[in-house]
Scaffold this motif. Structure first.
Motif, PDB file in Angstrom:
ATOM      1  N   CYS A   1       0.562  -9.379  -5.148  1.00  0.00           N
ATOM      2  CA  CYS A   1       1.109 -10.552  -4.181  1.00  0.00           C
ATOM      3  C   CYS A   1       0.667 -10.339  -2.699  1.00  0.00           C
ATOM      4  O   CYS A   1       1.052 -11.164  -1.996  1.00  0.00           O
TER       5      CYS A   1
ATOM      6  N   ARG B   1       8.822  -7.715   0.744  1.00  0.00           N
ATOM      7  CA  ARG B   1       9.231  -6.781  -0.488  1.00  0.00           C
ATOM      8  C   ARG B   1      10.590  -6.742  -0.865  1.00  0.00           C
ATOM      9  O   ARG B   1      11.409  -6.571   0.138  1.00  0.00           O
ATOM     10  N   ALA B   2      11.075  -7.026  -1.867  1.00  0.00           N
ATOM     11  CA  ALA B   2      12.447  -6.590  -2.169  1.00  0.00           C
ATOM     12  C   ALA B   2      12.620  -5.270  -2.129  1.00  0.00           C
ATOM     13  O   ALA B   2      13.884  -4.593  -1.886  1.00  0.00           O
ATOM     14  N   GLU B   3      11.907  -4.173  -2.148  1.00  0.00           N
ATOM     15  CA  GLU B   3      12.063  -2.894  -2.054  1.00  0.00           C
ATOM     16  C   GLU B   3      12.635  -2.577  -0.353  1.00  0.00           C
ATOM     17  O   GLU B   3      12.856  -1.328  -0.306  1.00  0.00           O
ATOM     18  N   TYR B   4      12.431  -3.564   0.540  1.00  0.00           N
ATOM     19  CA  TYR B   4      13.003  -3.277   1.709  1.00  0.00           C
ATOM     20  C   TYR B   4      14.273  -3.850   2.289  1.00  0.00           C
ATOM     21  O   TYR B   4      14.200  -5.086   2.852  1.00  0.00           O
TER      22      TYR B   4
ATOM     23  N   ARG C   1       7.449  -2.227   7.661  1.00  0.00           N
ATOM     24  CA  ARG C   1       8.823  -2.209   7.529  1.00  0.00           C
ATOM     25  C   ARG C   1       9.392  -1.723   8.831  1.00  0.00           C
ATOM     26  O   ARG C   1      10.504  -2.036   9.203  1.00  0.00           O
TER      27      ARG C   1
ATOM     28  N   ILE D   1      12.111 -17.239  -8.337  1.00  0.00           N
ATOM     29  CA  ILE D   1      12.268 -15.893  -8.247  1.00  0.00           C
ATOM     30  C   ILE D   1      13.427 -15.259  -7.218  1.00  0.00           C
ATOM     31  O   ILE D   1      14.308 -14.316  -7.695  1.00  0.00           O
TER      32      ILE D   1
ATOM     33  N   LEU E   1       8.121   3.607  -0.938  1.00  0.00           N
ATOM     34  CA  LEU E   1       9.462   3.059  -0.515  1.00  0.00           C
ATOM     35  C   LEU E   1       9.412   3.156   1.057  1.00  0.00           C
ATOM     36  O   LEU E   1      10.198   2.635   1.672  1.00  0.00           O
TER      37      LEU E   1
ATOM     38  N   SER F   1       3.447 -16.822  -5.592  1.00  0.00           N
ATOM     39  CA  SER F   1       4.742 -16.132  -5.794  1.00  0.00           C
ATOM     40  C   SER F   1       5.734 -17.005  -4.980  1.00  0.00           C
ATOM     41  O   SER F   1       6.929 -17.209  -5.466  1.00  0.00           O
TER      42      SER F   1
ATOM     43  N   TYR G   1       7.612 -13.553   3.623  1.00  0.00           N
ATOM     44  CA  TYR G   1       7.534 -12.890   2.208  1.00  0.00           C
ATOM     45  C   TYR G   1       7.729 -11.524   2.421  1.00  0.00           C
ATOM     46  O   TYR G   1       6.661 -10.753   2.793  1.00  0.00           O
TER      47      TYR G   1
ATOM     48  N   ARG H   1      11.480 -15.634   1.706  1.00  0.00           N
ATOM     49  CA  ARG H   1      11.297 -15.367   0.079  1.00  0.00           C
ATOM     50  C   ARG H   1      10.983 -14.029  -0.068  1.00  0.00           C
ATOM     51  O   ARG H   1      10.122 -13.243   0.638  1.00  0.00           O
ATOM     52  N   LEU H   2      11.510 -13.405  -1.131  1.00  0.00           N
ATOM     53  CA  LEU H   2      11.383 -12.112  -1.621  1.00  0.00           C
ATOM     54  C   LEU H   2      10.261 -12.023  -2.712  1.00  0.00           C
ATOM     55  O   LEU H   2      10.297 -12.535  -3.572  1.00  0.00           O
ATOM     56  N   GLY H   3       9.660 -10.778  -2.438  1.00  0.00           N
ATOM     57  CA  GLY H   3       8.730 -10.308  -3.487  1.00  0.00           C
ATOM     58  C   GLY H   3       9.511  -9.562  -4.602  1.00  0.00           C
ATOM     59  O   GLY H   3      10.779  -9.653  -4.558  1.00  0.00           O
ATOM     60  N   ALA H   4       9.011  -9.262  -5.574  1.00  0.00           N
ATOM     61  CA  ALA H   4       9.688  -8.476  -6.643  1.00  0.00           C
ATOM     62  C   ALA H   4       8.985  -7.621  -7.298  1.00  0.00           C
ATOM     63  O   ALA H   4       8.810  -7.209  -8.645  1.00  0.00           O
ATOM     64  N   GLY H   5       8.128  -6.682  -6.516  1.00  0.00           N
ATOM     65  CA  GLY H   5       7.524  -5.678  -6.886  1.00  0.00           C
ATOM     66  C   GLY H   5       6.190  -6.011  -7.550  1.00  0.00           C
ATOM     67  O   GLY H   5       6.043  -5.559  -8.829  1.00  0.00           O
ATOM     68  N   ALA H   6       5.237  -6.650  -7.115  1.00  0.00           N
ATOM     69  CA  ALA H   6       3.996  -6.728  -7.420  1.00  0.00           C
ATOM     70  C   ALA H   6       2.950  -6.598  -6.296  1.00  0.00           C
ATOM     71  O   ALA H   6       2.851  -7.575  -5.503  1.00  0.00           O
TER      72      ALA H   6
ATOM     73  N   HIS I   1      16.397 -12.924  -8.775  1.00  0.00           N
ATOM     74  CA  HIS I   1      17.088 -11.804  -7.758  1.00  0.00           C
ATOM     75  C   HIS I   1      18.520 -11.691  -7.935  1.00  0.00           C
ATOM     76  O   HIS I   1      19.338 -10.767  -8.128  1.00  0.00           O
TER      77      HIS I   1
ATOM     78  N   ASP J   1       0.818  -0.968  -0.021  1.00  0.00           N
ATOM     79  CA  ASP J   1      -0.023  -0.011  -0.080  1.00  0.00           C
ATOM     80  C   ASP J   1       1.008   1.247   0.027  1.00  0.00           C
ATOM     81  O   ASP J   1       1.653   1.269   1.086  1.00  0.00           O
TER      82      ASP J   1
ATOM     83  N   PHE K   1       6.403 -10.473 -15.441  1.00  0.00           N
ATOM     84  CA  PHE K   1       5.435 -10.145 -14.426  1.00  0.00           C
ATOM     85  C   PHE K   1       5.856  -9.227 -13.452  1.00  0.00           C
ATOM     86  O   PHE K   1       4.956  -8.163 -13.049  1.00  0.00           O
ATOM     87  N   TYR K   2       6.895  -9.346 -12.851  1.00  0.00           N
ATOM     88  CA  TYR K   2       7.458  -8.501 -11.604  1.00  0.00           C
ATOM     89  C   TYR K   2       8.054  -7.156 -12.074  1.00  0.00           C
ATOM     90  O   TYR K   2       8.979  -7.583 -12.937  1.00  0.00           O
ATOM     91  N   HIS K   3       7.559  -6.236 -11.420  1.00  0.00           N
ATOM     92  CA  HIS K   3       8.263  -4.903 -11.869  1.00  0.00           C
ATOM     93  C   HIS K   3       9.536  -4.710 -11.565  1.00  0.00           C
ATOM     94  O   HIS K   3      10.359  -4.021 -12.062  1.00  0.00           O
ATOM     95  N   PHE K   4      10.081  -5.455 -10.332  1.00  0.00           N
ATOM     96  CA  PHE K   4      11.324  -5.416  -9.981  1.00  0.00           C
ATOM     97  C   PHE K   4      12.645  -5.842 -10.919  1.00  0.00           C
ATOM     98  O   PHE K   4      13.673  -5.351 -10.951  1.00  0.00           O
ATOM     99  N   PHE K   5      12.243  -6.907 -11.962  1.00  0.00           N
ATOM    100  CA  PHE K   5      13.226  -7.412 -12.664  1.00  0.00           C
ATOM    101  C   PHE K   5      13.288  -6.578 -14.173  1.00  0.00           C
ATOM    102  O   PHE K   5      12.231  -6.050 -14.560  1.00  0.00           O
TER     103      PHE K   5
END
Lengths: 731, 183
Positions: free
Chosen positions: A418, A371-374, A340, B42, B139, A427, A369, A410-415, B46, A333, B80-84
């Protein structure tokens, strides 16, 4: 506190305490000056690294060995970071805001070495003179007398008569200290005396009299009235009890944030860490754990509010070979950052909560699970897991109880999608994160077809408190249907942004105006947006709404993960709806057509309206489409995506109509509705704007006033920026 | 590995191993020992992106072969994933936060200024290979809004006029590192 029943587990726990907590080590010595610096992502971004650096230099230069620097988590006081705390034994702790190298220098010279705090730099300052002692009164409803009043006024009167100077004693009110634990609801009230860290339970005026005479006058603690068991969040109030933003909150999930070093197991254990796990494993009865959680009325903090105890029963019941527990830390969100902060500031608490959950449902394996952003959150959780494994708090035969449990990240990848539980499962399985139809729910068929409980970070953060302090205390914090507290991320047009933890049922007004400090100078409150892209807006009329799952649903929005964006008169509601919808549209996974196509078409209509090309007919179409998407989408993302549109249409229809009928944006935010023109009086005809105009729609002879062709103008505002004679006007 | 899914498996395996850095190969081996090895897809992607900066065609094919997941599934996840990222990125990756708080506080102006200063659009890389410009989801540093992240450093709160100075600092850093002989 609930006891640890098994002797084996208790022995393990006692040994752990002895092993980790060495009273002679610097971190535990109370006779040292402690200086604390935040170390979460937001603190570091604000410059905490430099602050720490400078501090270490000063300490080295001063050659003093009685000063300890500690890196602590984040208190959630974002807009004032980095925070710098100075705790001198026997003196009132002081927290400074917006620390930088220069402030560190001054604090070190004047406060640490000279003993004179810098009032003008104190958090939420300029601070008043610090008195020698502070008395904090609990103002939670359970601590009030049967007549509904507090003891505060009596205390003031008595103090005045006692002749003790009011400059010596400060009186403040704070939220629940967590001492009452729900039993004997109104029979006694709690007060905290800082900086002595003494908590009293008082029942009548003579108790107060004794405290004034003995403790406040002579400095002798009244042992008879002292509350012996360390309560849940006293340590937090010890440090931050003087700050209004904090002392009106009830810190349960965030109790350790900003108090302890997130990478130190010893400090966590010192604050009763892993005691709850010992209680759960020592009891040996998973159903007892589930029963406690159910009776505490803990509900899912991810937004939907499903009763956690029920979810664990649902996962425990089906016959299966394996079971899993997953911590959903895919905090997607926009505007929400409590997960975080918890992962970064108190990682052991979340890990402990997950192990207890795993024990309750009969799982052998848990997944985070994240987020890779963190990146920092991931690193801290990984470190916590590694340390726990080393100390046999994870792995085989945990705490000698015979229970085996492992955790993997396990990491998310920005979706964003998820965060939806079935998408999250896909995922983790290594697939595209697309949701599927429920039922079967993950509690029946989840990861690799096995029963899986998926809990939000904040849900797991609540578990340790419940097990240690009992379900009654936790339940009594909230409302009838939902127990405990909820963390909100307050942001937007508001004076104090940051994390706010309050009991469920607290009114919107208290959160925004009392804790958040209200609107900044010159702004007027318009609405609060809760629940992110899945939520809606609450207008001023609903400011007295008690915030819990059910009341928010009735008002047309949702709790969501707890994002709370305050909007002022300069925020356009059509623009906000458009922003959230463009988010949902972009994040739609594309599996089902109502969401994929519906959000796209809705966004098109909103773009037309904000560009001044909308009609009333289109507002009707928008509303119809929104209801359709809400009804027919596959998963929560699509079903909730229309909420921002529907709720703004309900509460702020006049703004939509202004865009459509008068081609006007009341907030002046929709650039498509702006009109740029050249004031012929001020224009000197230099031609700069005409040369810079990307649409080449400005014309005029040299040294003559220029003109903008409104038909071709793309409203980029470039002419306004480049004009050196303020001749370009905007309306 | 005793399984030969095709006759030319040894050759395919060898070619695939050449396409990936050793750290990734080790990680894939490690995953194959565990339960549900395919679920590591995944995590493997990464790693590849960490090591190589982006996911190239050869690398995706190699991951598919070594993890024994159909190439279509690997591409499916990677897109699918934005990060890649399927294209190479610049040395400094600038991510403009699109969170609500940043939006309300003027992230779009910051974004526009970045595009002007760099002369590239979103998803593009400057000609000198120094900067790539992207947007990112919230972020979670809303108190500092509006923020941007350059590689792993968060900067905020920013005004459009702060942008040139900030970029200059990174350009200087790159120059200094080059002068210092580092890559």
């Amino acid at each position: 506190m609930n006891p640890i029943k098994s002797k084996k587990v208790n022995d393990f726990y006692e040994a752990l305490l002895r092993d980790l907590i060495r009273p002679d080590e610097a971190a535990f010595r109370q006779d040292r000056i402690r200086i604390q610096v935040g170390s979460a992502t937001c603190e570091l971004a604000a410059g905490a690294g430099e602050v720490l650096d400078e501090l270490k230099k000063h300490i080295a230069a001063s050659e003093r060995d009685d000063i300890v620097v500690r890196e602590v988590g984040c208190t959630g006081r974002c807009s004032r970071e980095p925070l710098l705390g100075v705790v001198i034994p026997g003196r009132m702790p002081v927290t400074y805001e917006k620390a930088d190298r220069e402030l560190v220098h001054r604090v070190f010279i004047e406060h640490v070495q000279g003993g004179r705090p810098l009032y003008e730099n104190m958090l939420d300052g300029p601070g008043r003179q610090i008195s020698r002692r502070e008395v904090l009164f609990c103002r939670s409803r359970r601590c009030l007398r049967p007549d509904g009043a507090g003891w505060e006024r009596d205390f003031r009167d008595m103090l005045d008569r006692s002749g003790i100077s009011r400059e010596e004693i400060d009186i403040l009110s704070a939220s629940c200290f967590g001492a009452c634990r729900g039993e004997a609801a109104t029979d006694a009230s709690t007060i905290l005396v800082r900086p002595d860290k003494v908590l009293y339970r008082i029942r009548n005026r003579s108790d107060l009299e004794e405290i004034i005479e003995s403790h406040l006058r002579r400095g002798e603690v009244v042992e008879r009235l002292r509350w012996k068991l360390p309560p849940l969040n006293r340590s937090f109030f010890d440090l931050y009890g003087d700050v209004a933003f904090f002392n009106r909150q009830s810190r349960v999930s965030l109790r350790n944030s900003g108090v302890l070093d997130p990478e130190s197991l010893a400090e966590y254990v010192n604050f009763r860490g892993f005691r709850a796990l010992a209680v759960a494993l020592g009891g040996g009865d998973p159903l007892w754990v589930i029963d406690q959680v159910s009776r505490a009325r803990l509900r899912g903090r991810g937004g939907a509010g499903y009763p956690t105890g029920q979810k664990w029963i649902d996962t425990r019941e089906p016959a299966a070979e394996n079971r899993y527990i997953v911590c959903n830390a895919d905090e997607g969100d926009p505007g929400a950052f409590m997960n975080r902060s918890m992962l970064e500031s108190d990682p052991f608490n979340i890990v402990e909560g997950m192990i207890i959950g795993g024990f309750a449902i009969g799982a052998k394996k848990g997944f985070f699970y994240i987020r890779a952003e963190y990146p920092l959150a991931i690193a801290r959780i990984q470190k916590a897991i590694d340390i726990c494994r080393e100390k046999r708090l994870l792995g085989k035969n945990i705490m000698d109880s015979g229970f085996d449990f492992e955790i993997e990240i396990r990491l998310g990848a920005g979706a964003f999608v998820c965060g939806e539980e079935t998408a999250l499962i896909h995922s983790i399985e290594g697939e595209r994160g697309q949701p599927r139809i429920r039922p079967p729910y993950p509690s029946e068929r989840g990861l690799w077809g096995e029963p899986t409980a998926i809990n939000n970070v904040e849900t797991l953060a609540g578990v340790t408190g419940i097990i240690n302090y009992g379900c009654d205390w936790f339940r009594s914090l909230g409302t009838d249907k939902s127990g405990g507290t909820k963390v909100f991320a307050l942001a937007g047009t508001i004076r104090h942004t940051g994390l706010v933890e309050v009991p469920l049922g607290t009114t919107l007004k208290e959160i925004v105006f009392e804790i958040g400090g209200g609107m900044p100078e010159g702004s007027e409150f318009k609405a609060v947006q809760t629940g992110g892209p899945a939520g809606g807006c609450l207008p001023l009329e609903l400011i007295d709404l008690p915030v819990d799952y059910d009341s928010l649903n009735r008002a047309g929005t949702i709790m969501g993960s707890g994002g709370m964006i305050v909007l002022g008169q300069n925020d356009c509601m059509v623009d906000i709806a458009k922003y959230y919808l463009s988010f949902s549209q972009d994040e739609s996974c594309g599996k089902c057509s109502p969401c994929r196509e519906g959000t796209t078409r809705m966004l098109e209509i909103l773009e037309k309206i904000s560009a001044g090309r909308g009609t009333r007919r289109e507002i009707e179409n928008l509303e119809r489409l929104a209801k359709l998407v809400k009804k027919s989408s596959l998963c929560g993302l699509g079903r909730a995506a229309p909420n921002p549109v529907l709720s703004t249409l309900t509460h702020f229809r006049d703004e939509y109509l202004a865009h459509v009928d008068d081609k006007r944006c009341p907030a002046g935010r929709c650039t498509g509705l702006l009109r740029y023109s050249v004031d012929p009086e001020s224009c000197v005809g230099c031609g700069l704007c005409a040369r810079d105009c990307p649409a080449a729609c400005i014309s005029g002879e040299k040294r003559r006033p220029h003109e903008i062709d409104q038909e071709r103008c793309i409203k980029c505002g470039r002419c306004l920026e480049v004009c050196r004679f303020q001749a370009v006007k905007v309306s | 590995m005793n399984r030969s899914s095709t006759d030319n498996w040894p050759a395919v395996r060898e070619a695939s191993r050449k396409a990936l850095p050793p750290a990734v190969l080790d990680f894939i081996e490690e995953c194959r020992e565990r339960e549900h090895p395919k679920s590591a897809l995944i995590a493997v992607l990464h790693r590849v992106q960490d090591e190589c900066g982006h996911l190239g065609r050869d690398q995706l094919n190699a991951v598919a072969q070594l993890l024994q997941v159909p190439t279509a599934r690997v591409y499916g996840a990677a897109t699918f994933y934005h990060f890649f990222r399927l294209r190479p990125r610049g040395r400094f990756l600038i991510s403009v936060c699109l969170g609500t708080a940043c939006y309300v506080k003027g992230a779009d102006q910051v974004n526009r200024r970045l595009m002007e200063e760099l002369g590239v659009g979103l998803g593009e890389t400057t000609a000198d290979g120094l900067f790539s410009l992207e947007t990112t989801r919230c972020l979670g540093t809303c108190g500092l809004a509006p923020v941007i992240m350059i590689n792993d450093n968060v900067h905020g709160p920013l005004k459009p006029d702060d942008i040139p100075g900030l970029l200059e600092r990174y350009i200087q850093r790159a120059r200094k590192e080059e002068a210092g002989g580092k890559t």
